[in-house]
Design a protein around this motif. Structure first.
Motif: not given
Length: 488
Positions: A463-488
């Protein structure tokens, strides 16, 4: 496709318009590495419509199917097959083969990227190159990224535990002049920052027992530190301690973006027919009644070990689905193949005696099998992709690592996280030890216990692995931080 614009001021008082950005992905050889690169690429372009990705693929000089479902139709992702490079495979260590193979593709990568950048300069609508995303085995390509003046990110296809070990052993080598290959003999237990419990030296990953392979991994780790970030195929809820241990000033920023899984790939031709037959057999079995034995693309055993596995399965009497693969010819790269007739390596009469309870197969559609409700346990080599797939579907593992980083993965699952049971954590494929039927049977019975602690923990982690990829999940948020870094 949405309109894309160049970053420029178009006059007084007008806001800047953001140019499309191109990432060049360089996965390592093998369908596992290519598939996981494709999956992370899909996540990136789905999150930001400014992103374009070009995947440069290196073709293995063997008959090897690298076709990915959906690759031809993926929006803003394109694949470029680099020219083939022949590297001698007979009698060569896997680590040396991989090093030479990747090095020989550097000029082809330069040429492909030069063409991309040239196209971008000739048209305002073409995306600008903003970085490379390279596989953990392709660190030599950092040189090419530097030549084009763009940063490099590493896609680490294993977990945080192994990444922590790799970086720690590189530090010991460079700062304390320690020879990694002597650790197994010098210390009974290794204290590693990435693990809570001391790790027995006998389960040190195999590449650190050979000087040439250890040197290669130390070199890779040294180059990881040159990059702008490391994408790790894990999630915070699974490896919080290991990820926390890596948040120091010596390590580039980490982006846990997993579990990155290829769950929808359908085989073709004869493999499609095999998959249908296997799933139809599973349909006839009760829920959680089948133990699935599968050891990856390089997972195979000698005749004596095969007979011990067969004896364990026959004696325990449980339903089983066994992916039995044939070892490669001596001196060839260690990829397993299917037996033309497995009865020759099995005990006489085994197939007849177990016809009512078991099924012996060659290649296995692993994801589909793990997702089937009749499967209750998984005897596995503990490859990282297999580990994440078993967690995703909530299937507990009986750990039987064989090579690469699998011993560390097994230790994490069994001792650190209590998500698996042990068959034999220090087994070495190239060794002469044969695991006895009694030991295998014990592991199979433990992993098939319906009310075990491991099963409950695995179902919670699913259940935790699936939630991690959902909107607001830990991995979903981490991917957002990566994209922010790419466009700096």
């Amino acid at each position: 496709m949405k309109a894309l614009y160049v970053l420029s001021w178009l006059g007084q008082g007008k806001a800047p318009r953001i140019q499309a950005a191109e990432l060049v992905f360089i996965p390592a050889i093998g369908i596992g590495h290519l598939a996981s690169s494709f999956e992370i690429a899909k996540l990136l372009v789905a999150r930001d419509d400014r992103l374009f990705i070009t995947v440069l693929t290196m073709k293995l000089p063997l008959e090897y199917n690298l076709k990915l479902k959906g690759a031809d139709d993926a929006e803003r992702i394109r694949f470029i097959n680099l020219p083939e490079e022949a590297v001698e495979t007979k009698g060569i260590k896997t680590s040396l083969f991989l090093k030479l193979f990747v090095e020989n593709h550097k000029q082809h990568v330069r040429d492909a990227v030069a063409k991309l950048t040239s196209e971008a300069l000739q048209s305002d609508c073409k995306p600008r190159l903003v970085g490379f995303v390279i596989d953990m085995f392709c660190t030599t390509m950092i040189d090419v990224a530097n030549e084009f003046g763009v940063p490099t990110y590493v896609f680490f296809t294993s977990g945080a535990g192994f990444l922590g070990l790799v970086l720690h052993l590189q530090t010991l080598h460079d700062e304390q002049n320690k020879d990694c290959t002597e650790l197994k003999e010098s210390d009974p237990d290794l204290v590693l920052p990435c693990l809570v419990n001391p790790m027995p030296a006998r389960v040190l990953p195999g590449m650190y027992l050979d000087k040439d392979s250890a040197t290669e991994f130390i070199n890779h780790a040294r180059r990881f530190r040159e990059t702008k970030g490391i994408l790790v195929n894990t999630f915070m809820e699974l490896e919080s301690h290991g990820l926390g241990a890596l948040t120091d000033c010596k390590t580039p920023p980490l982006y846990p973006v997993g579990p990155i899984l290829n769950l929808k790939s359908d085989p073709e031709g004869s493999e499609l027919a095999k998959k249908k037959e296997i799933l139809e057999w599973l349909d006839d079995q009760p829920p959680l009644s089948v133990v699935f034995l599968c050891f990856g693309s390089m997972g195979c055993f000698g005749g004596d070990q095969v007979k011990e596995i067969a004896a364990a399965l026959e004696h325990c009497g449980l339903r089983f689905l066994w992916s039995l693969r044939q070892p490669p010819p001596k001196g060839e790269l260690p990829f397993a193949s299917d037996y033309a007739d497995p009865s020759g390596v099995l005990p006489q009469g085994f197939l007849d005696r177990t016809a009512g309870t078991g099924k012996v197969i060659g290649w296995a559609p692993q994801v589909a099998v793990l997702g089937h409700p009749s499967v209750g346990g998984f005897v596995s080599h503990c490859g990282w992709n297999s580990t994440l797939e078993s967690l995703w579907y909530g299937v507990p593992v009986a750990a039987w690592p064989m090579y690469a980083e699998q011993h560390l993965n097994a230790f994490e699952l069994v001792r650190e996280l209590v998500l698996a049971v042990e068959i034999k954590m220090d087994y070495r494929r190239e060794g002469e030890v044969v695991v006895r039927a009694e030991e295998i049977e014990r592991g199979i019975r433990e992993v098939m216990e319906v009310e075990s602690e491991q099963r409950k923990k695995v179902q919670g982690m699913s259940e935790k692995s699936r939630r991690a990829l959902m909107d607001g999940g830990s991995s979903h948020s981490s991917l957002g931080r990566l994209i922010d870094q790419i466009f700096l």
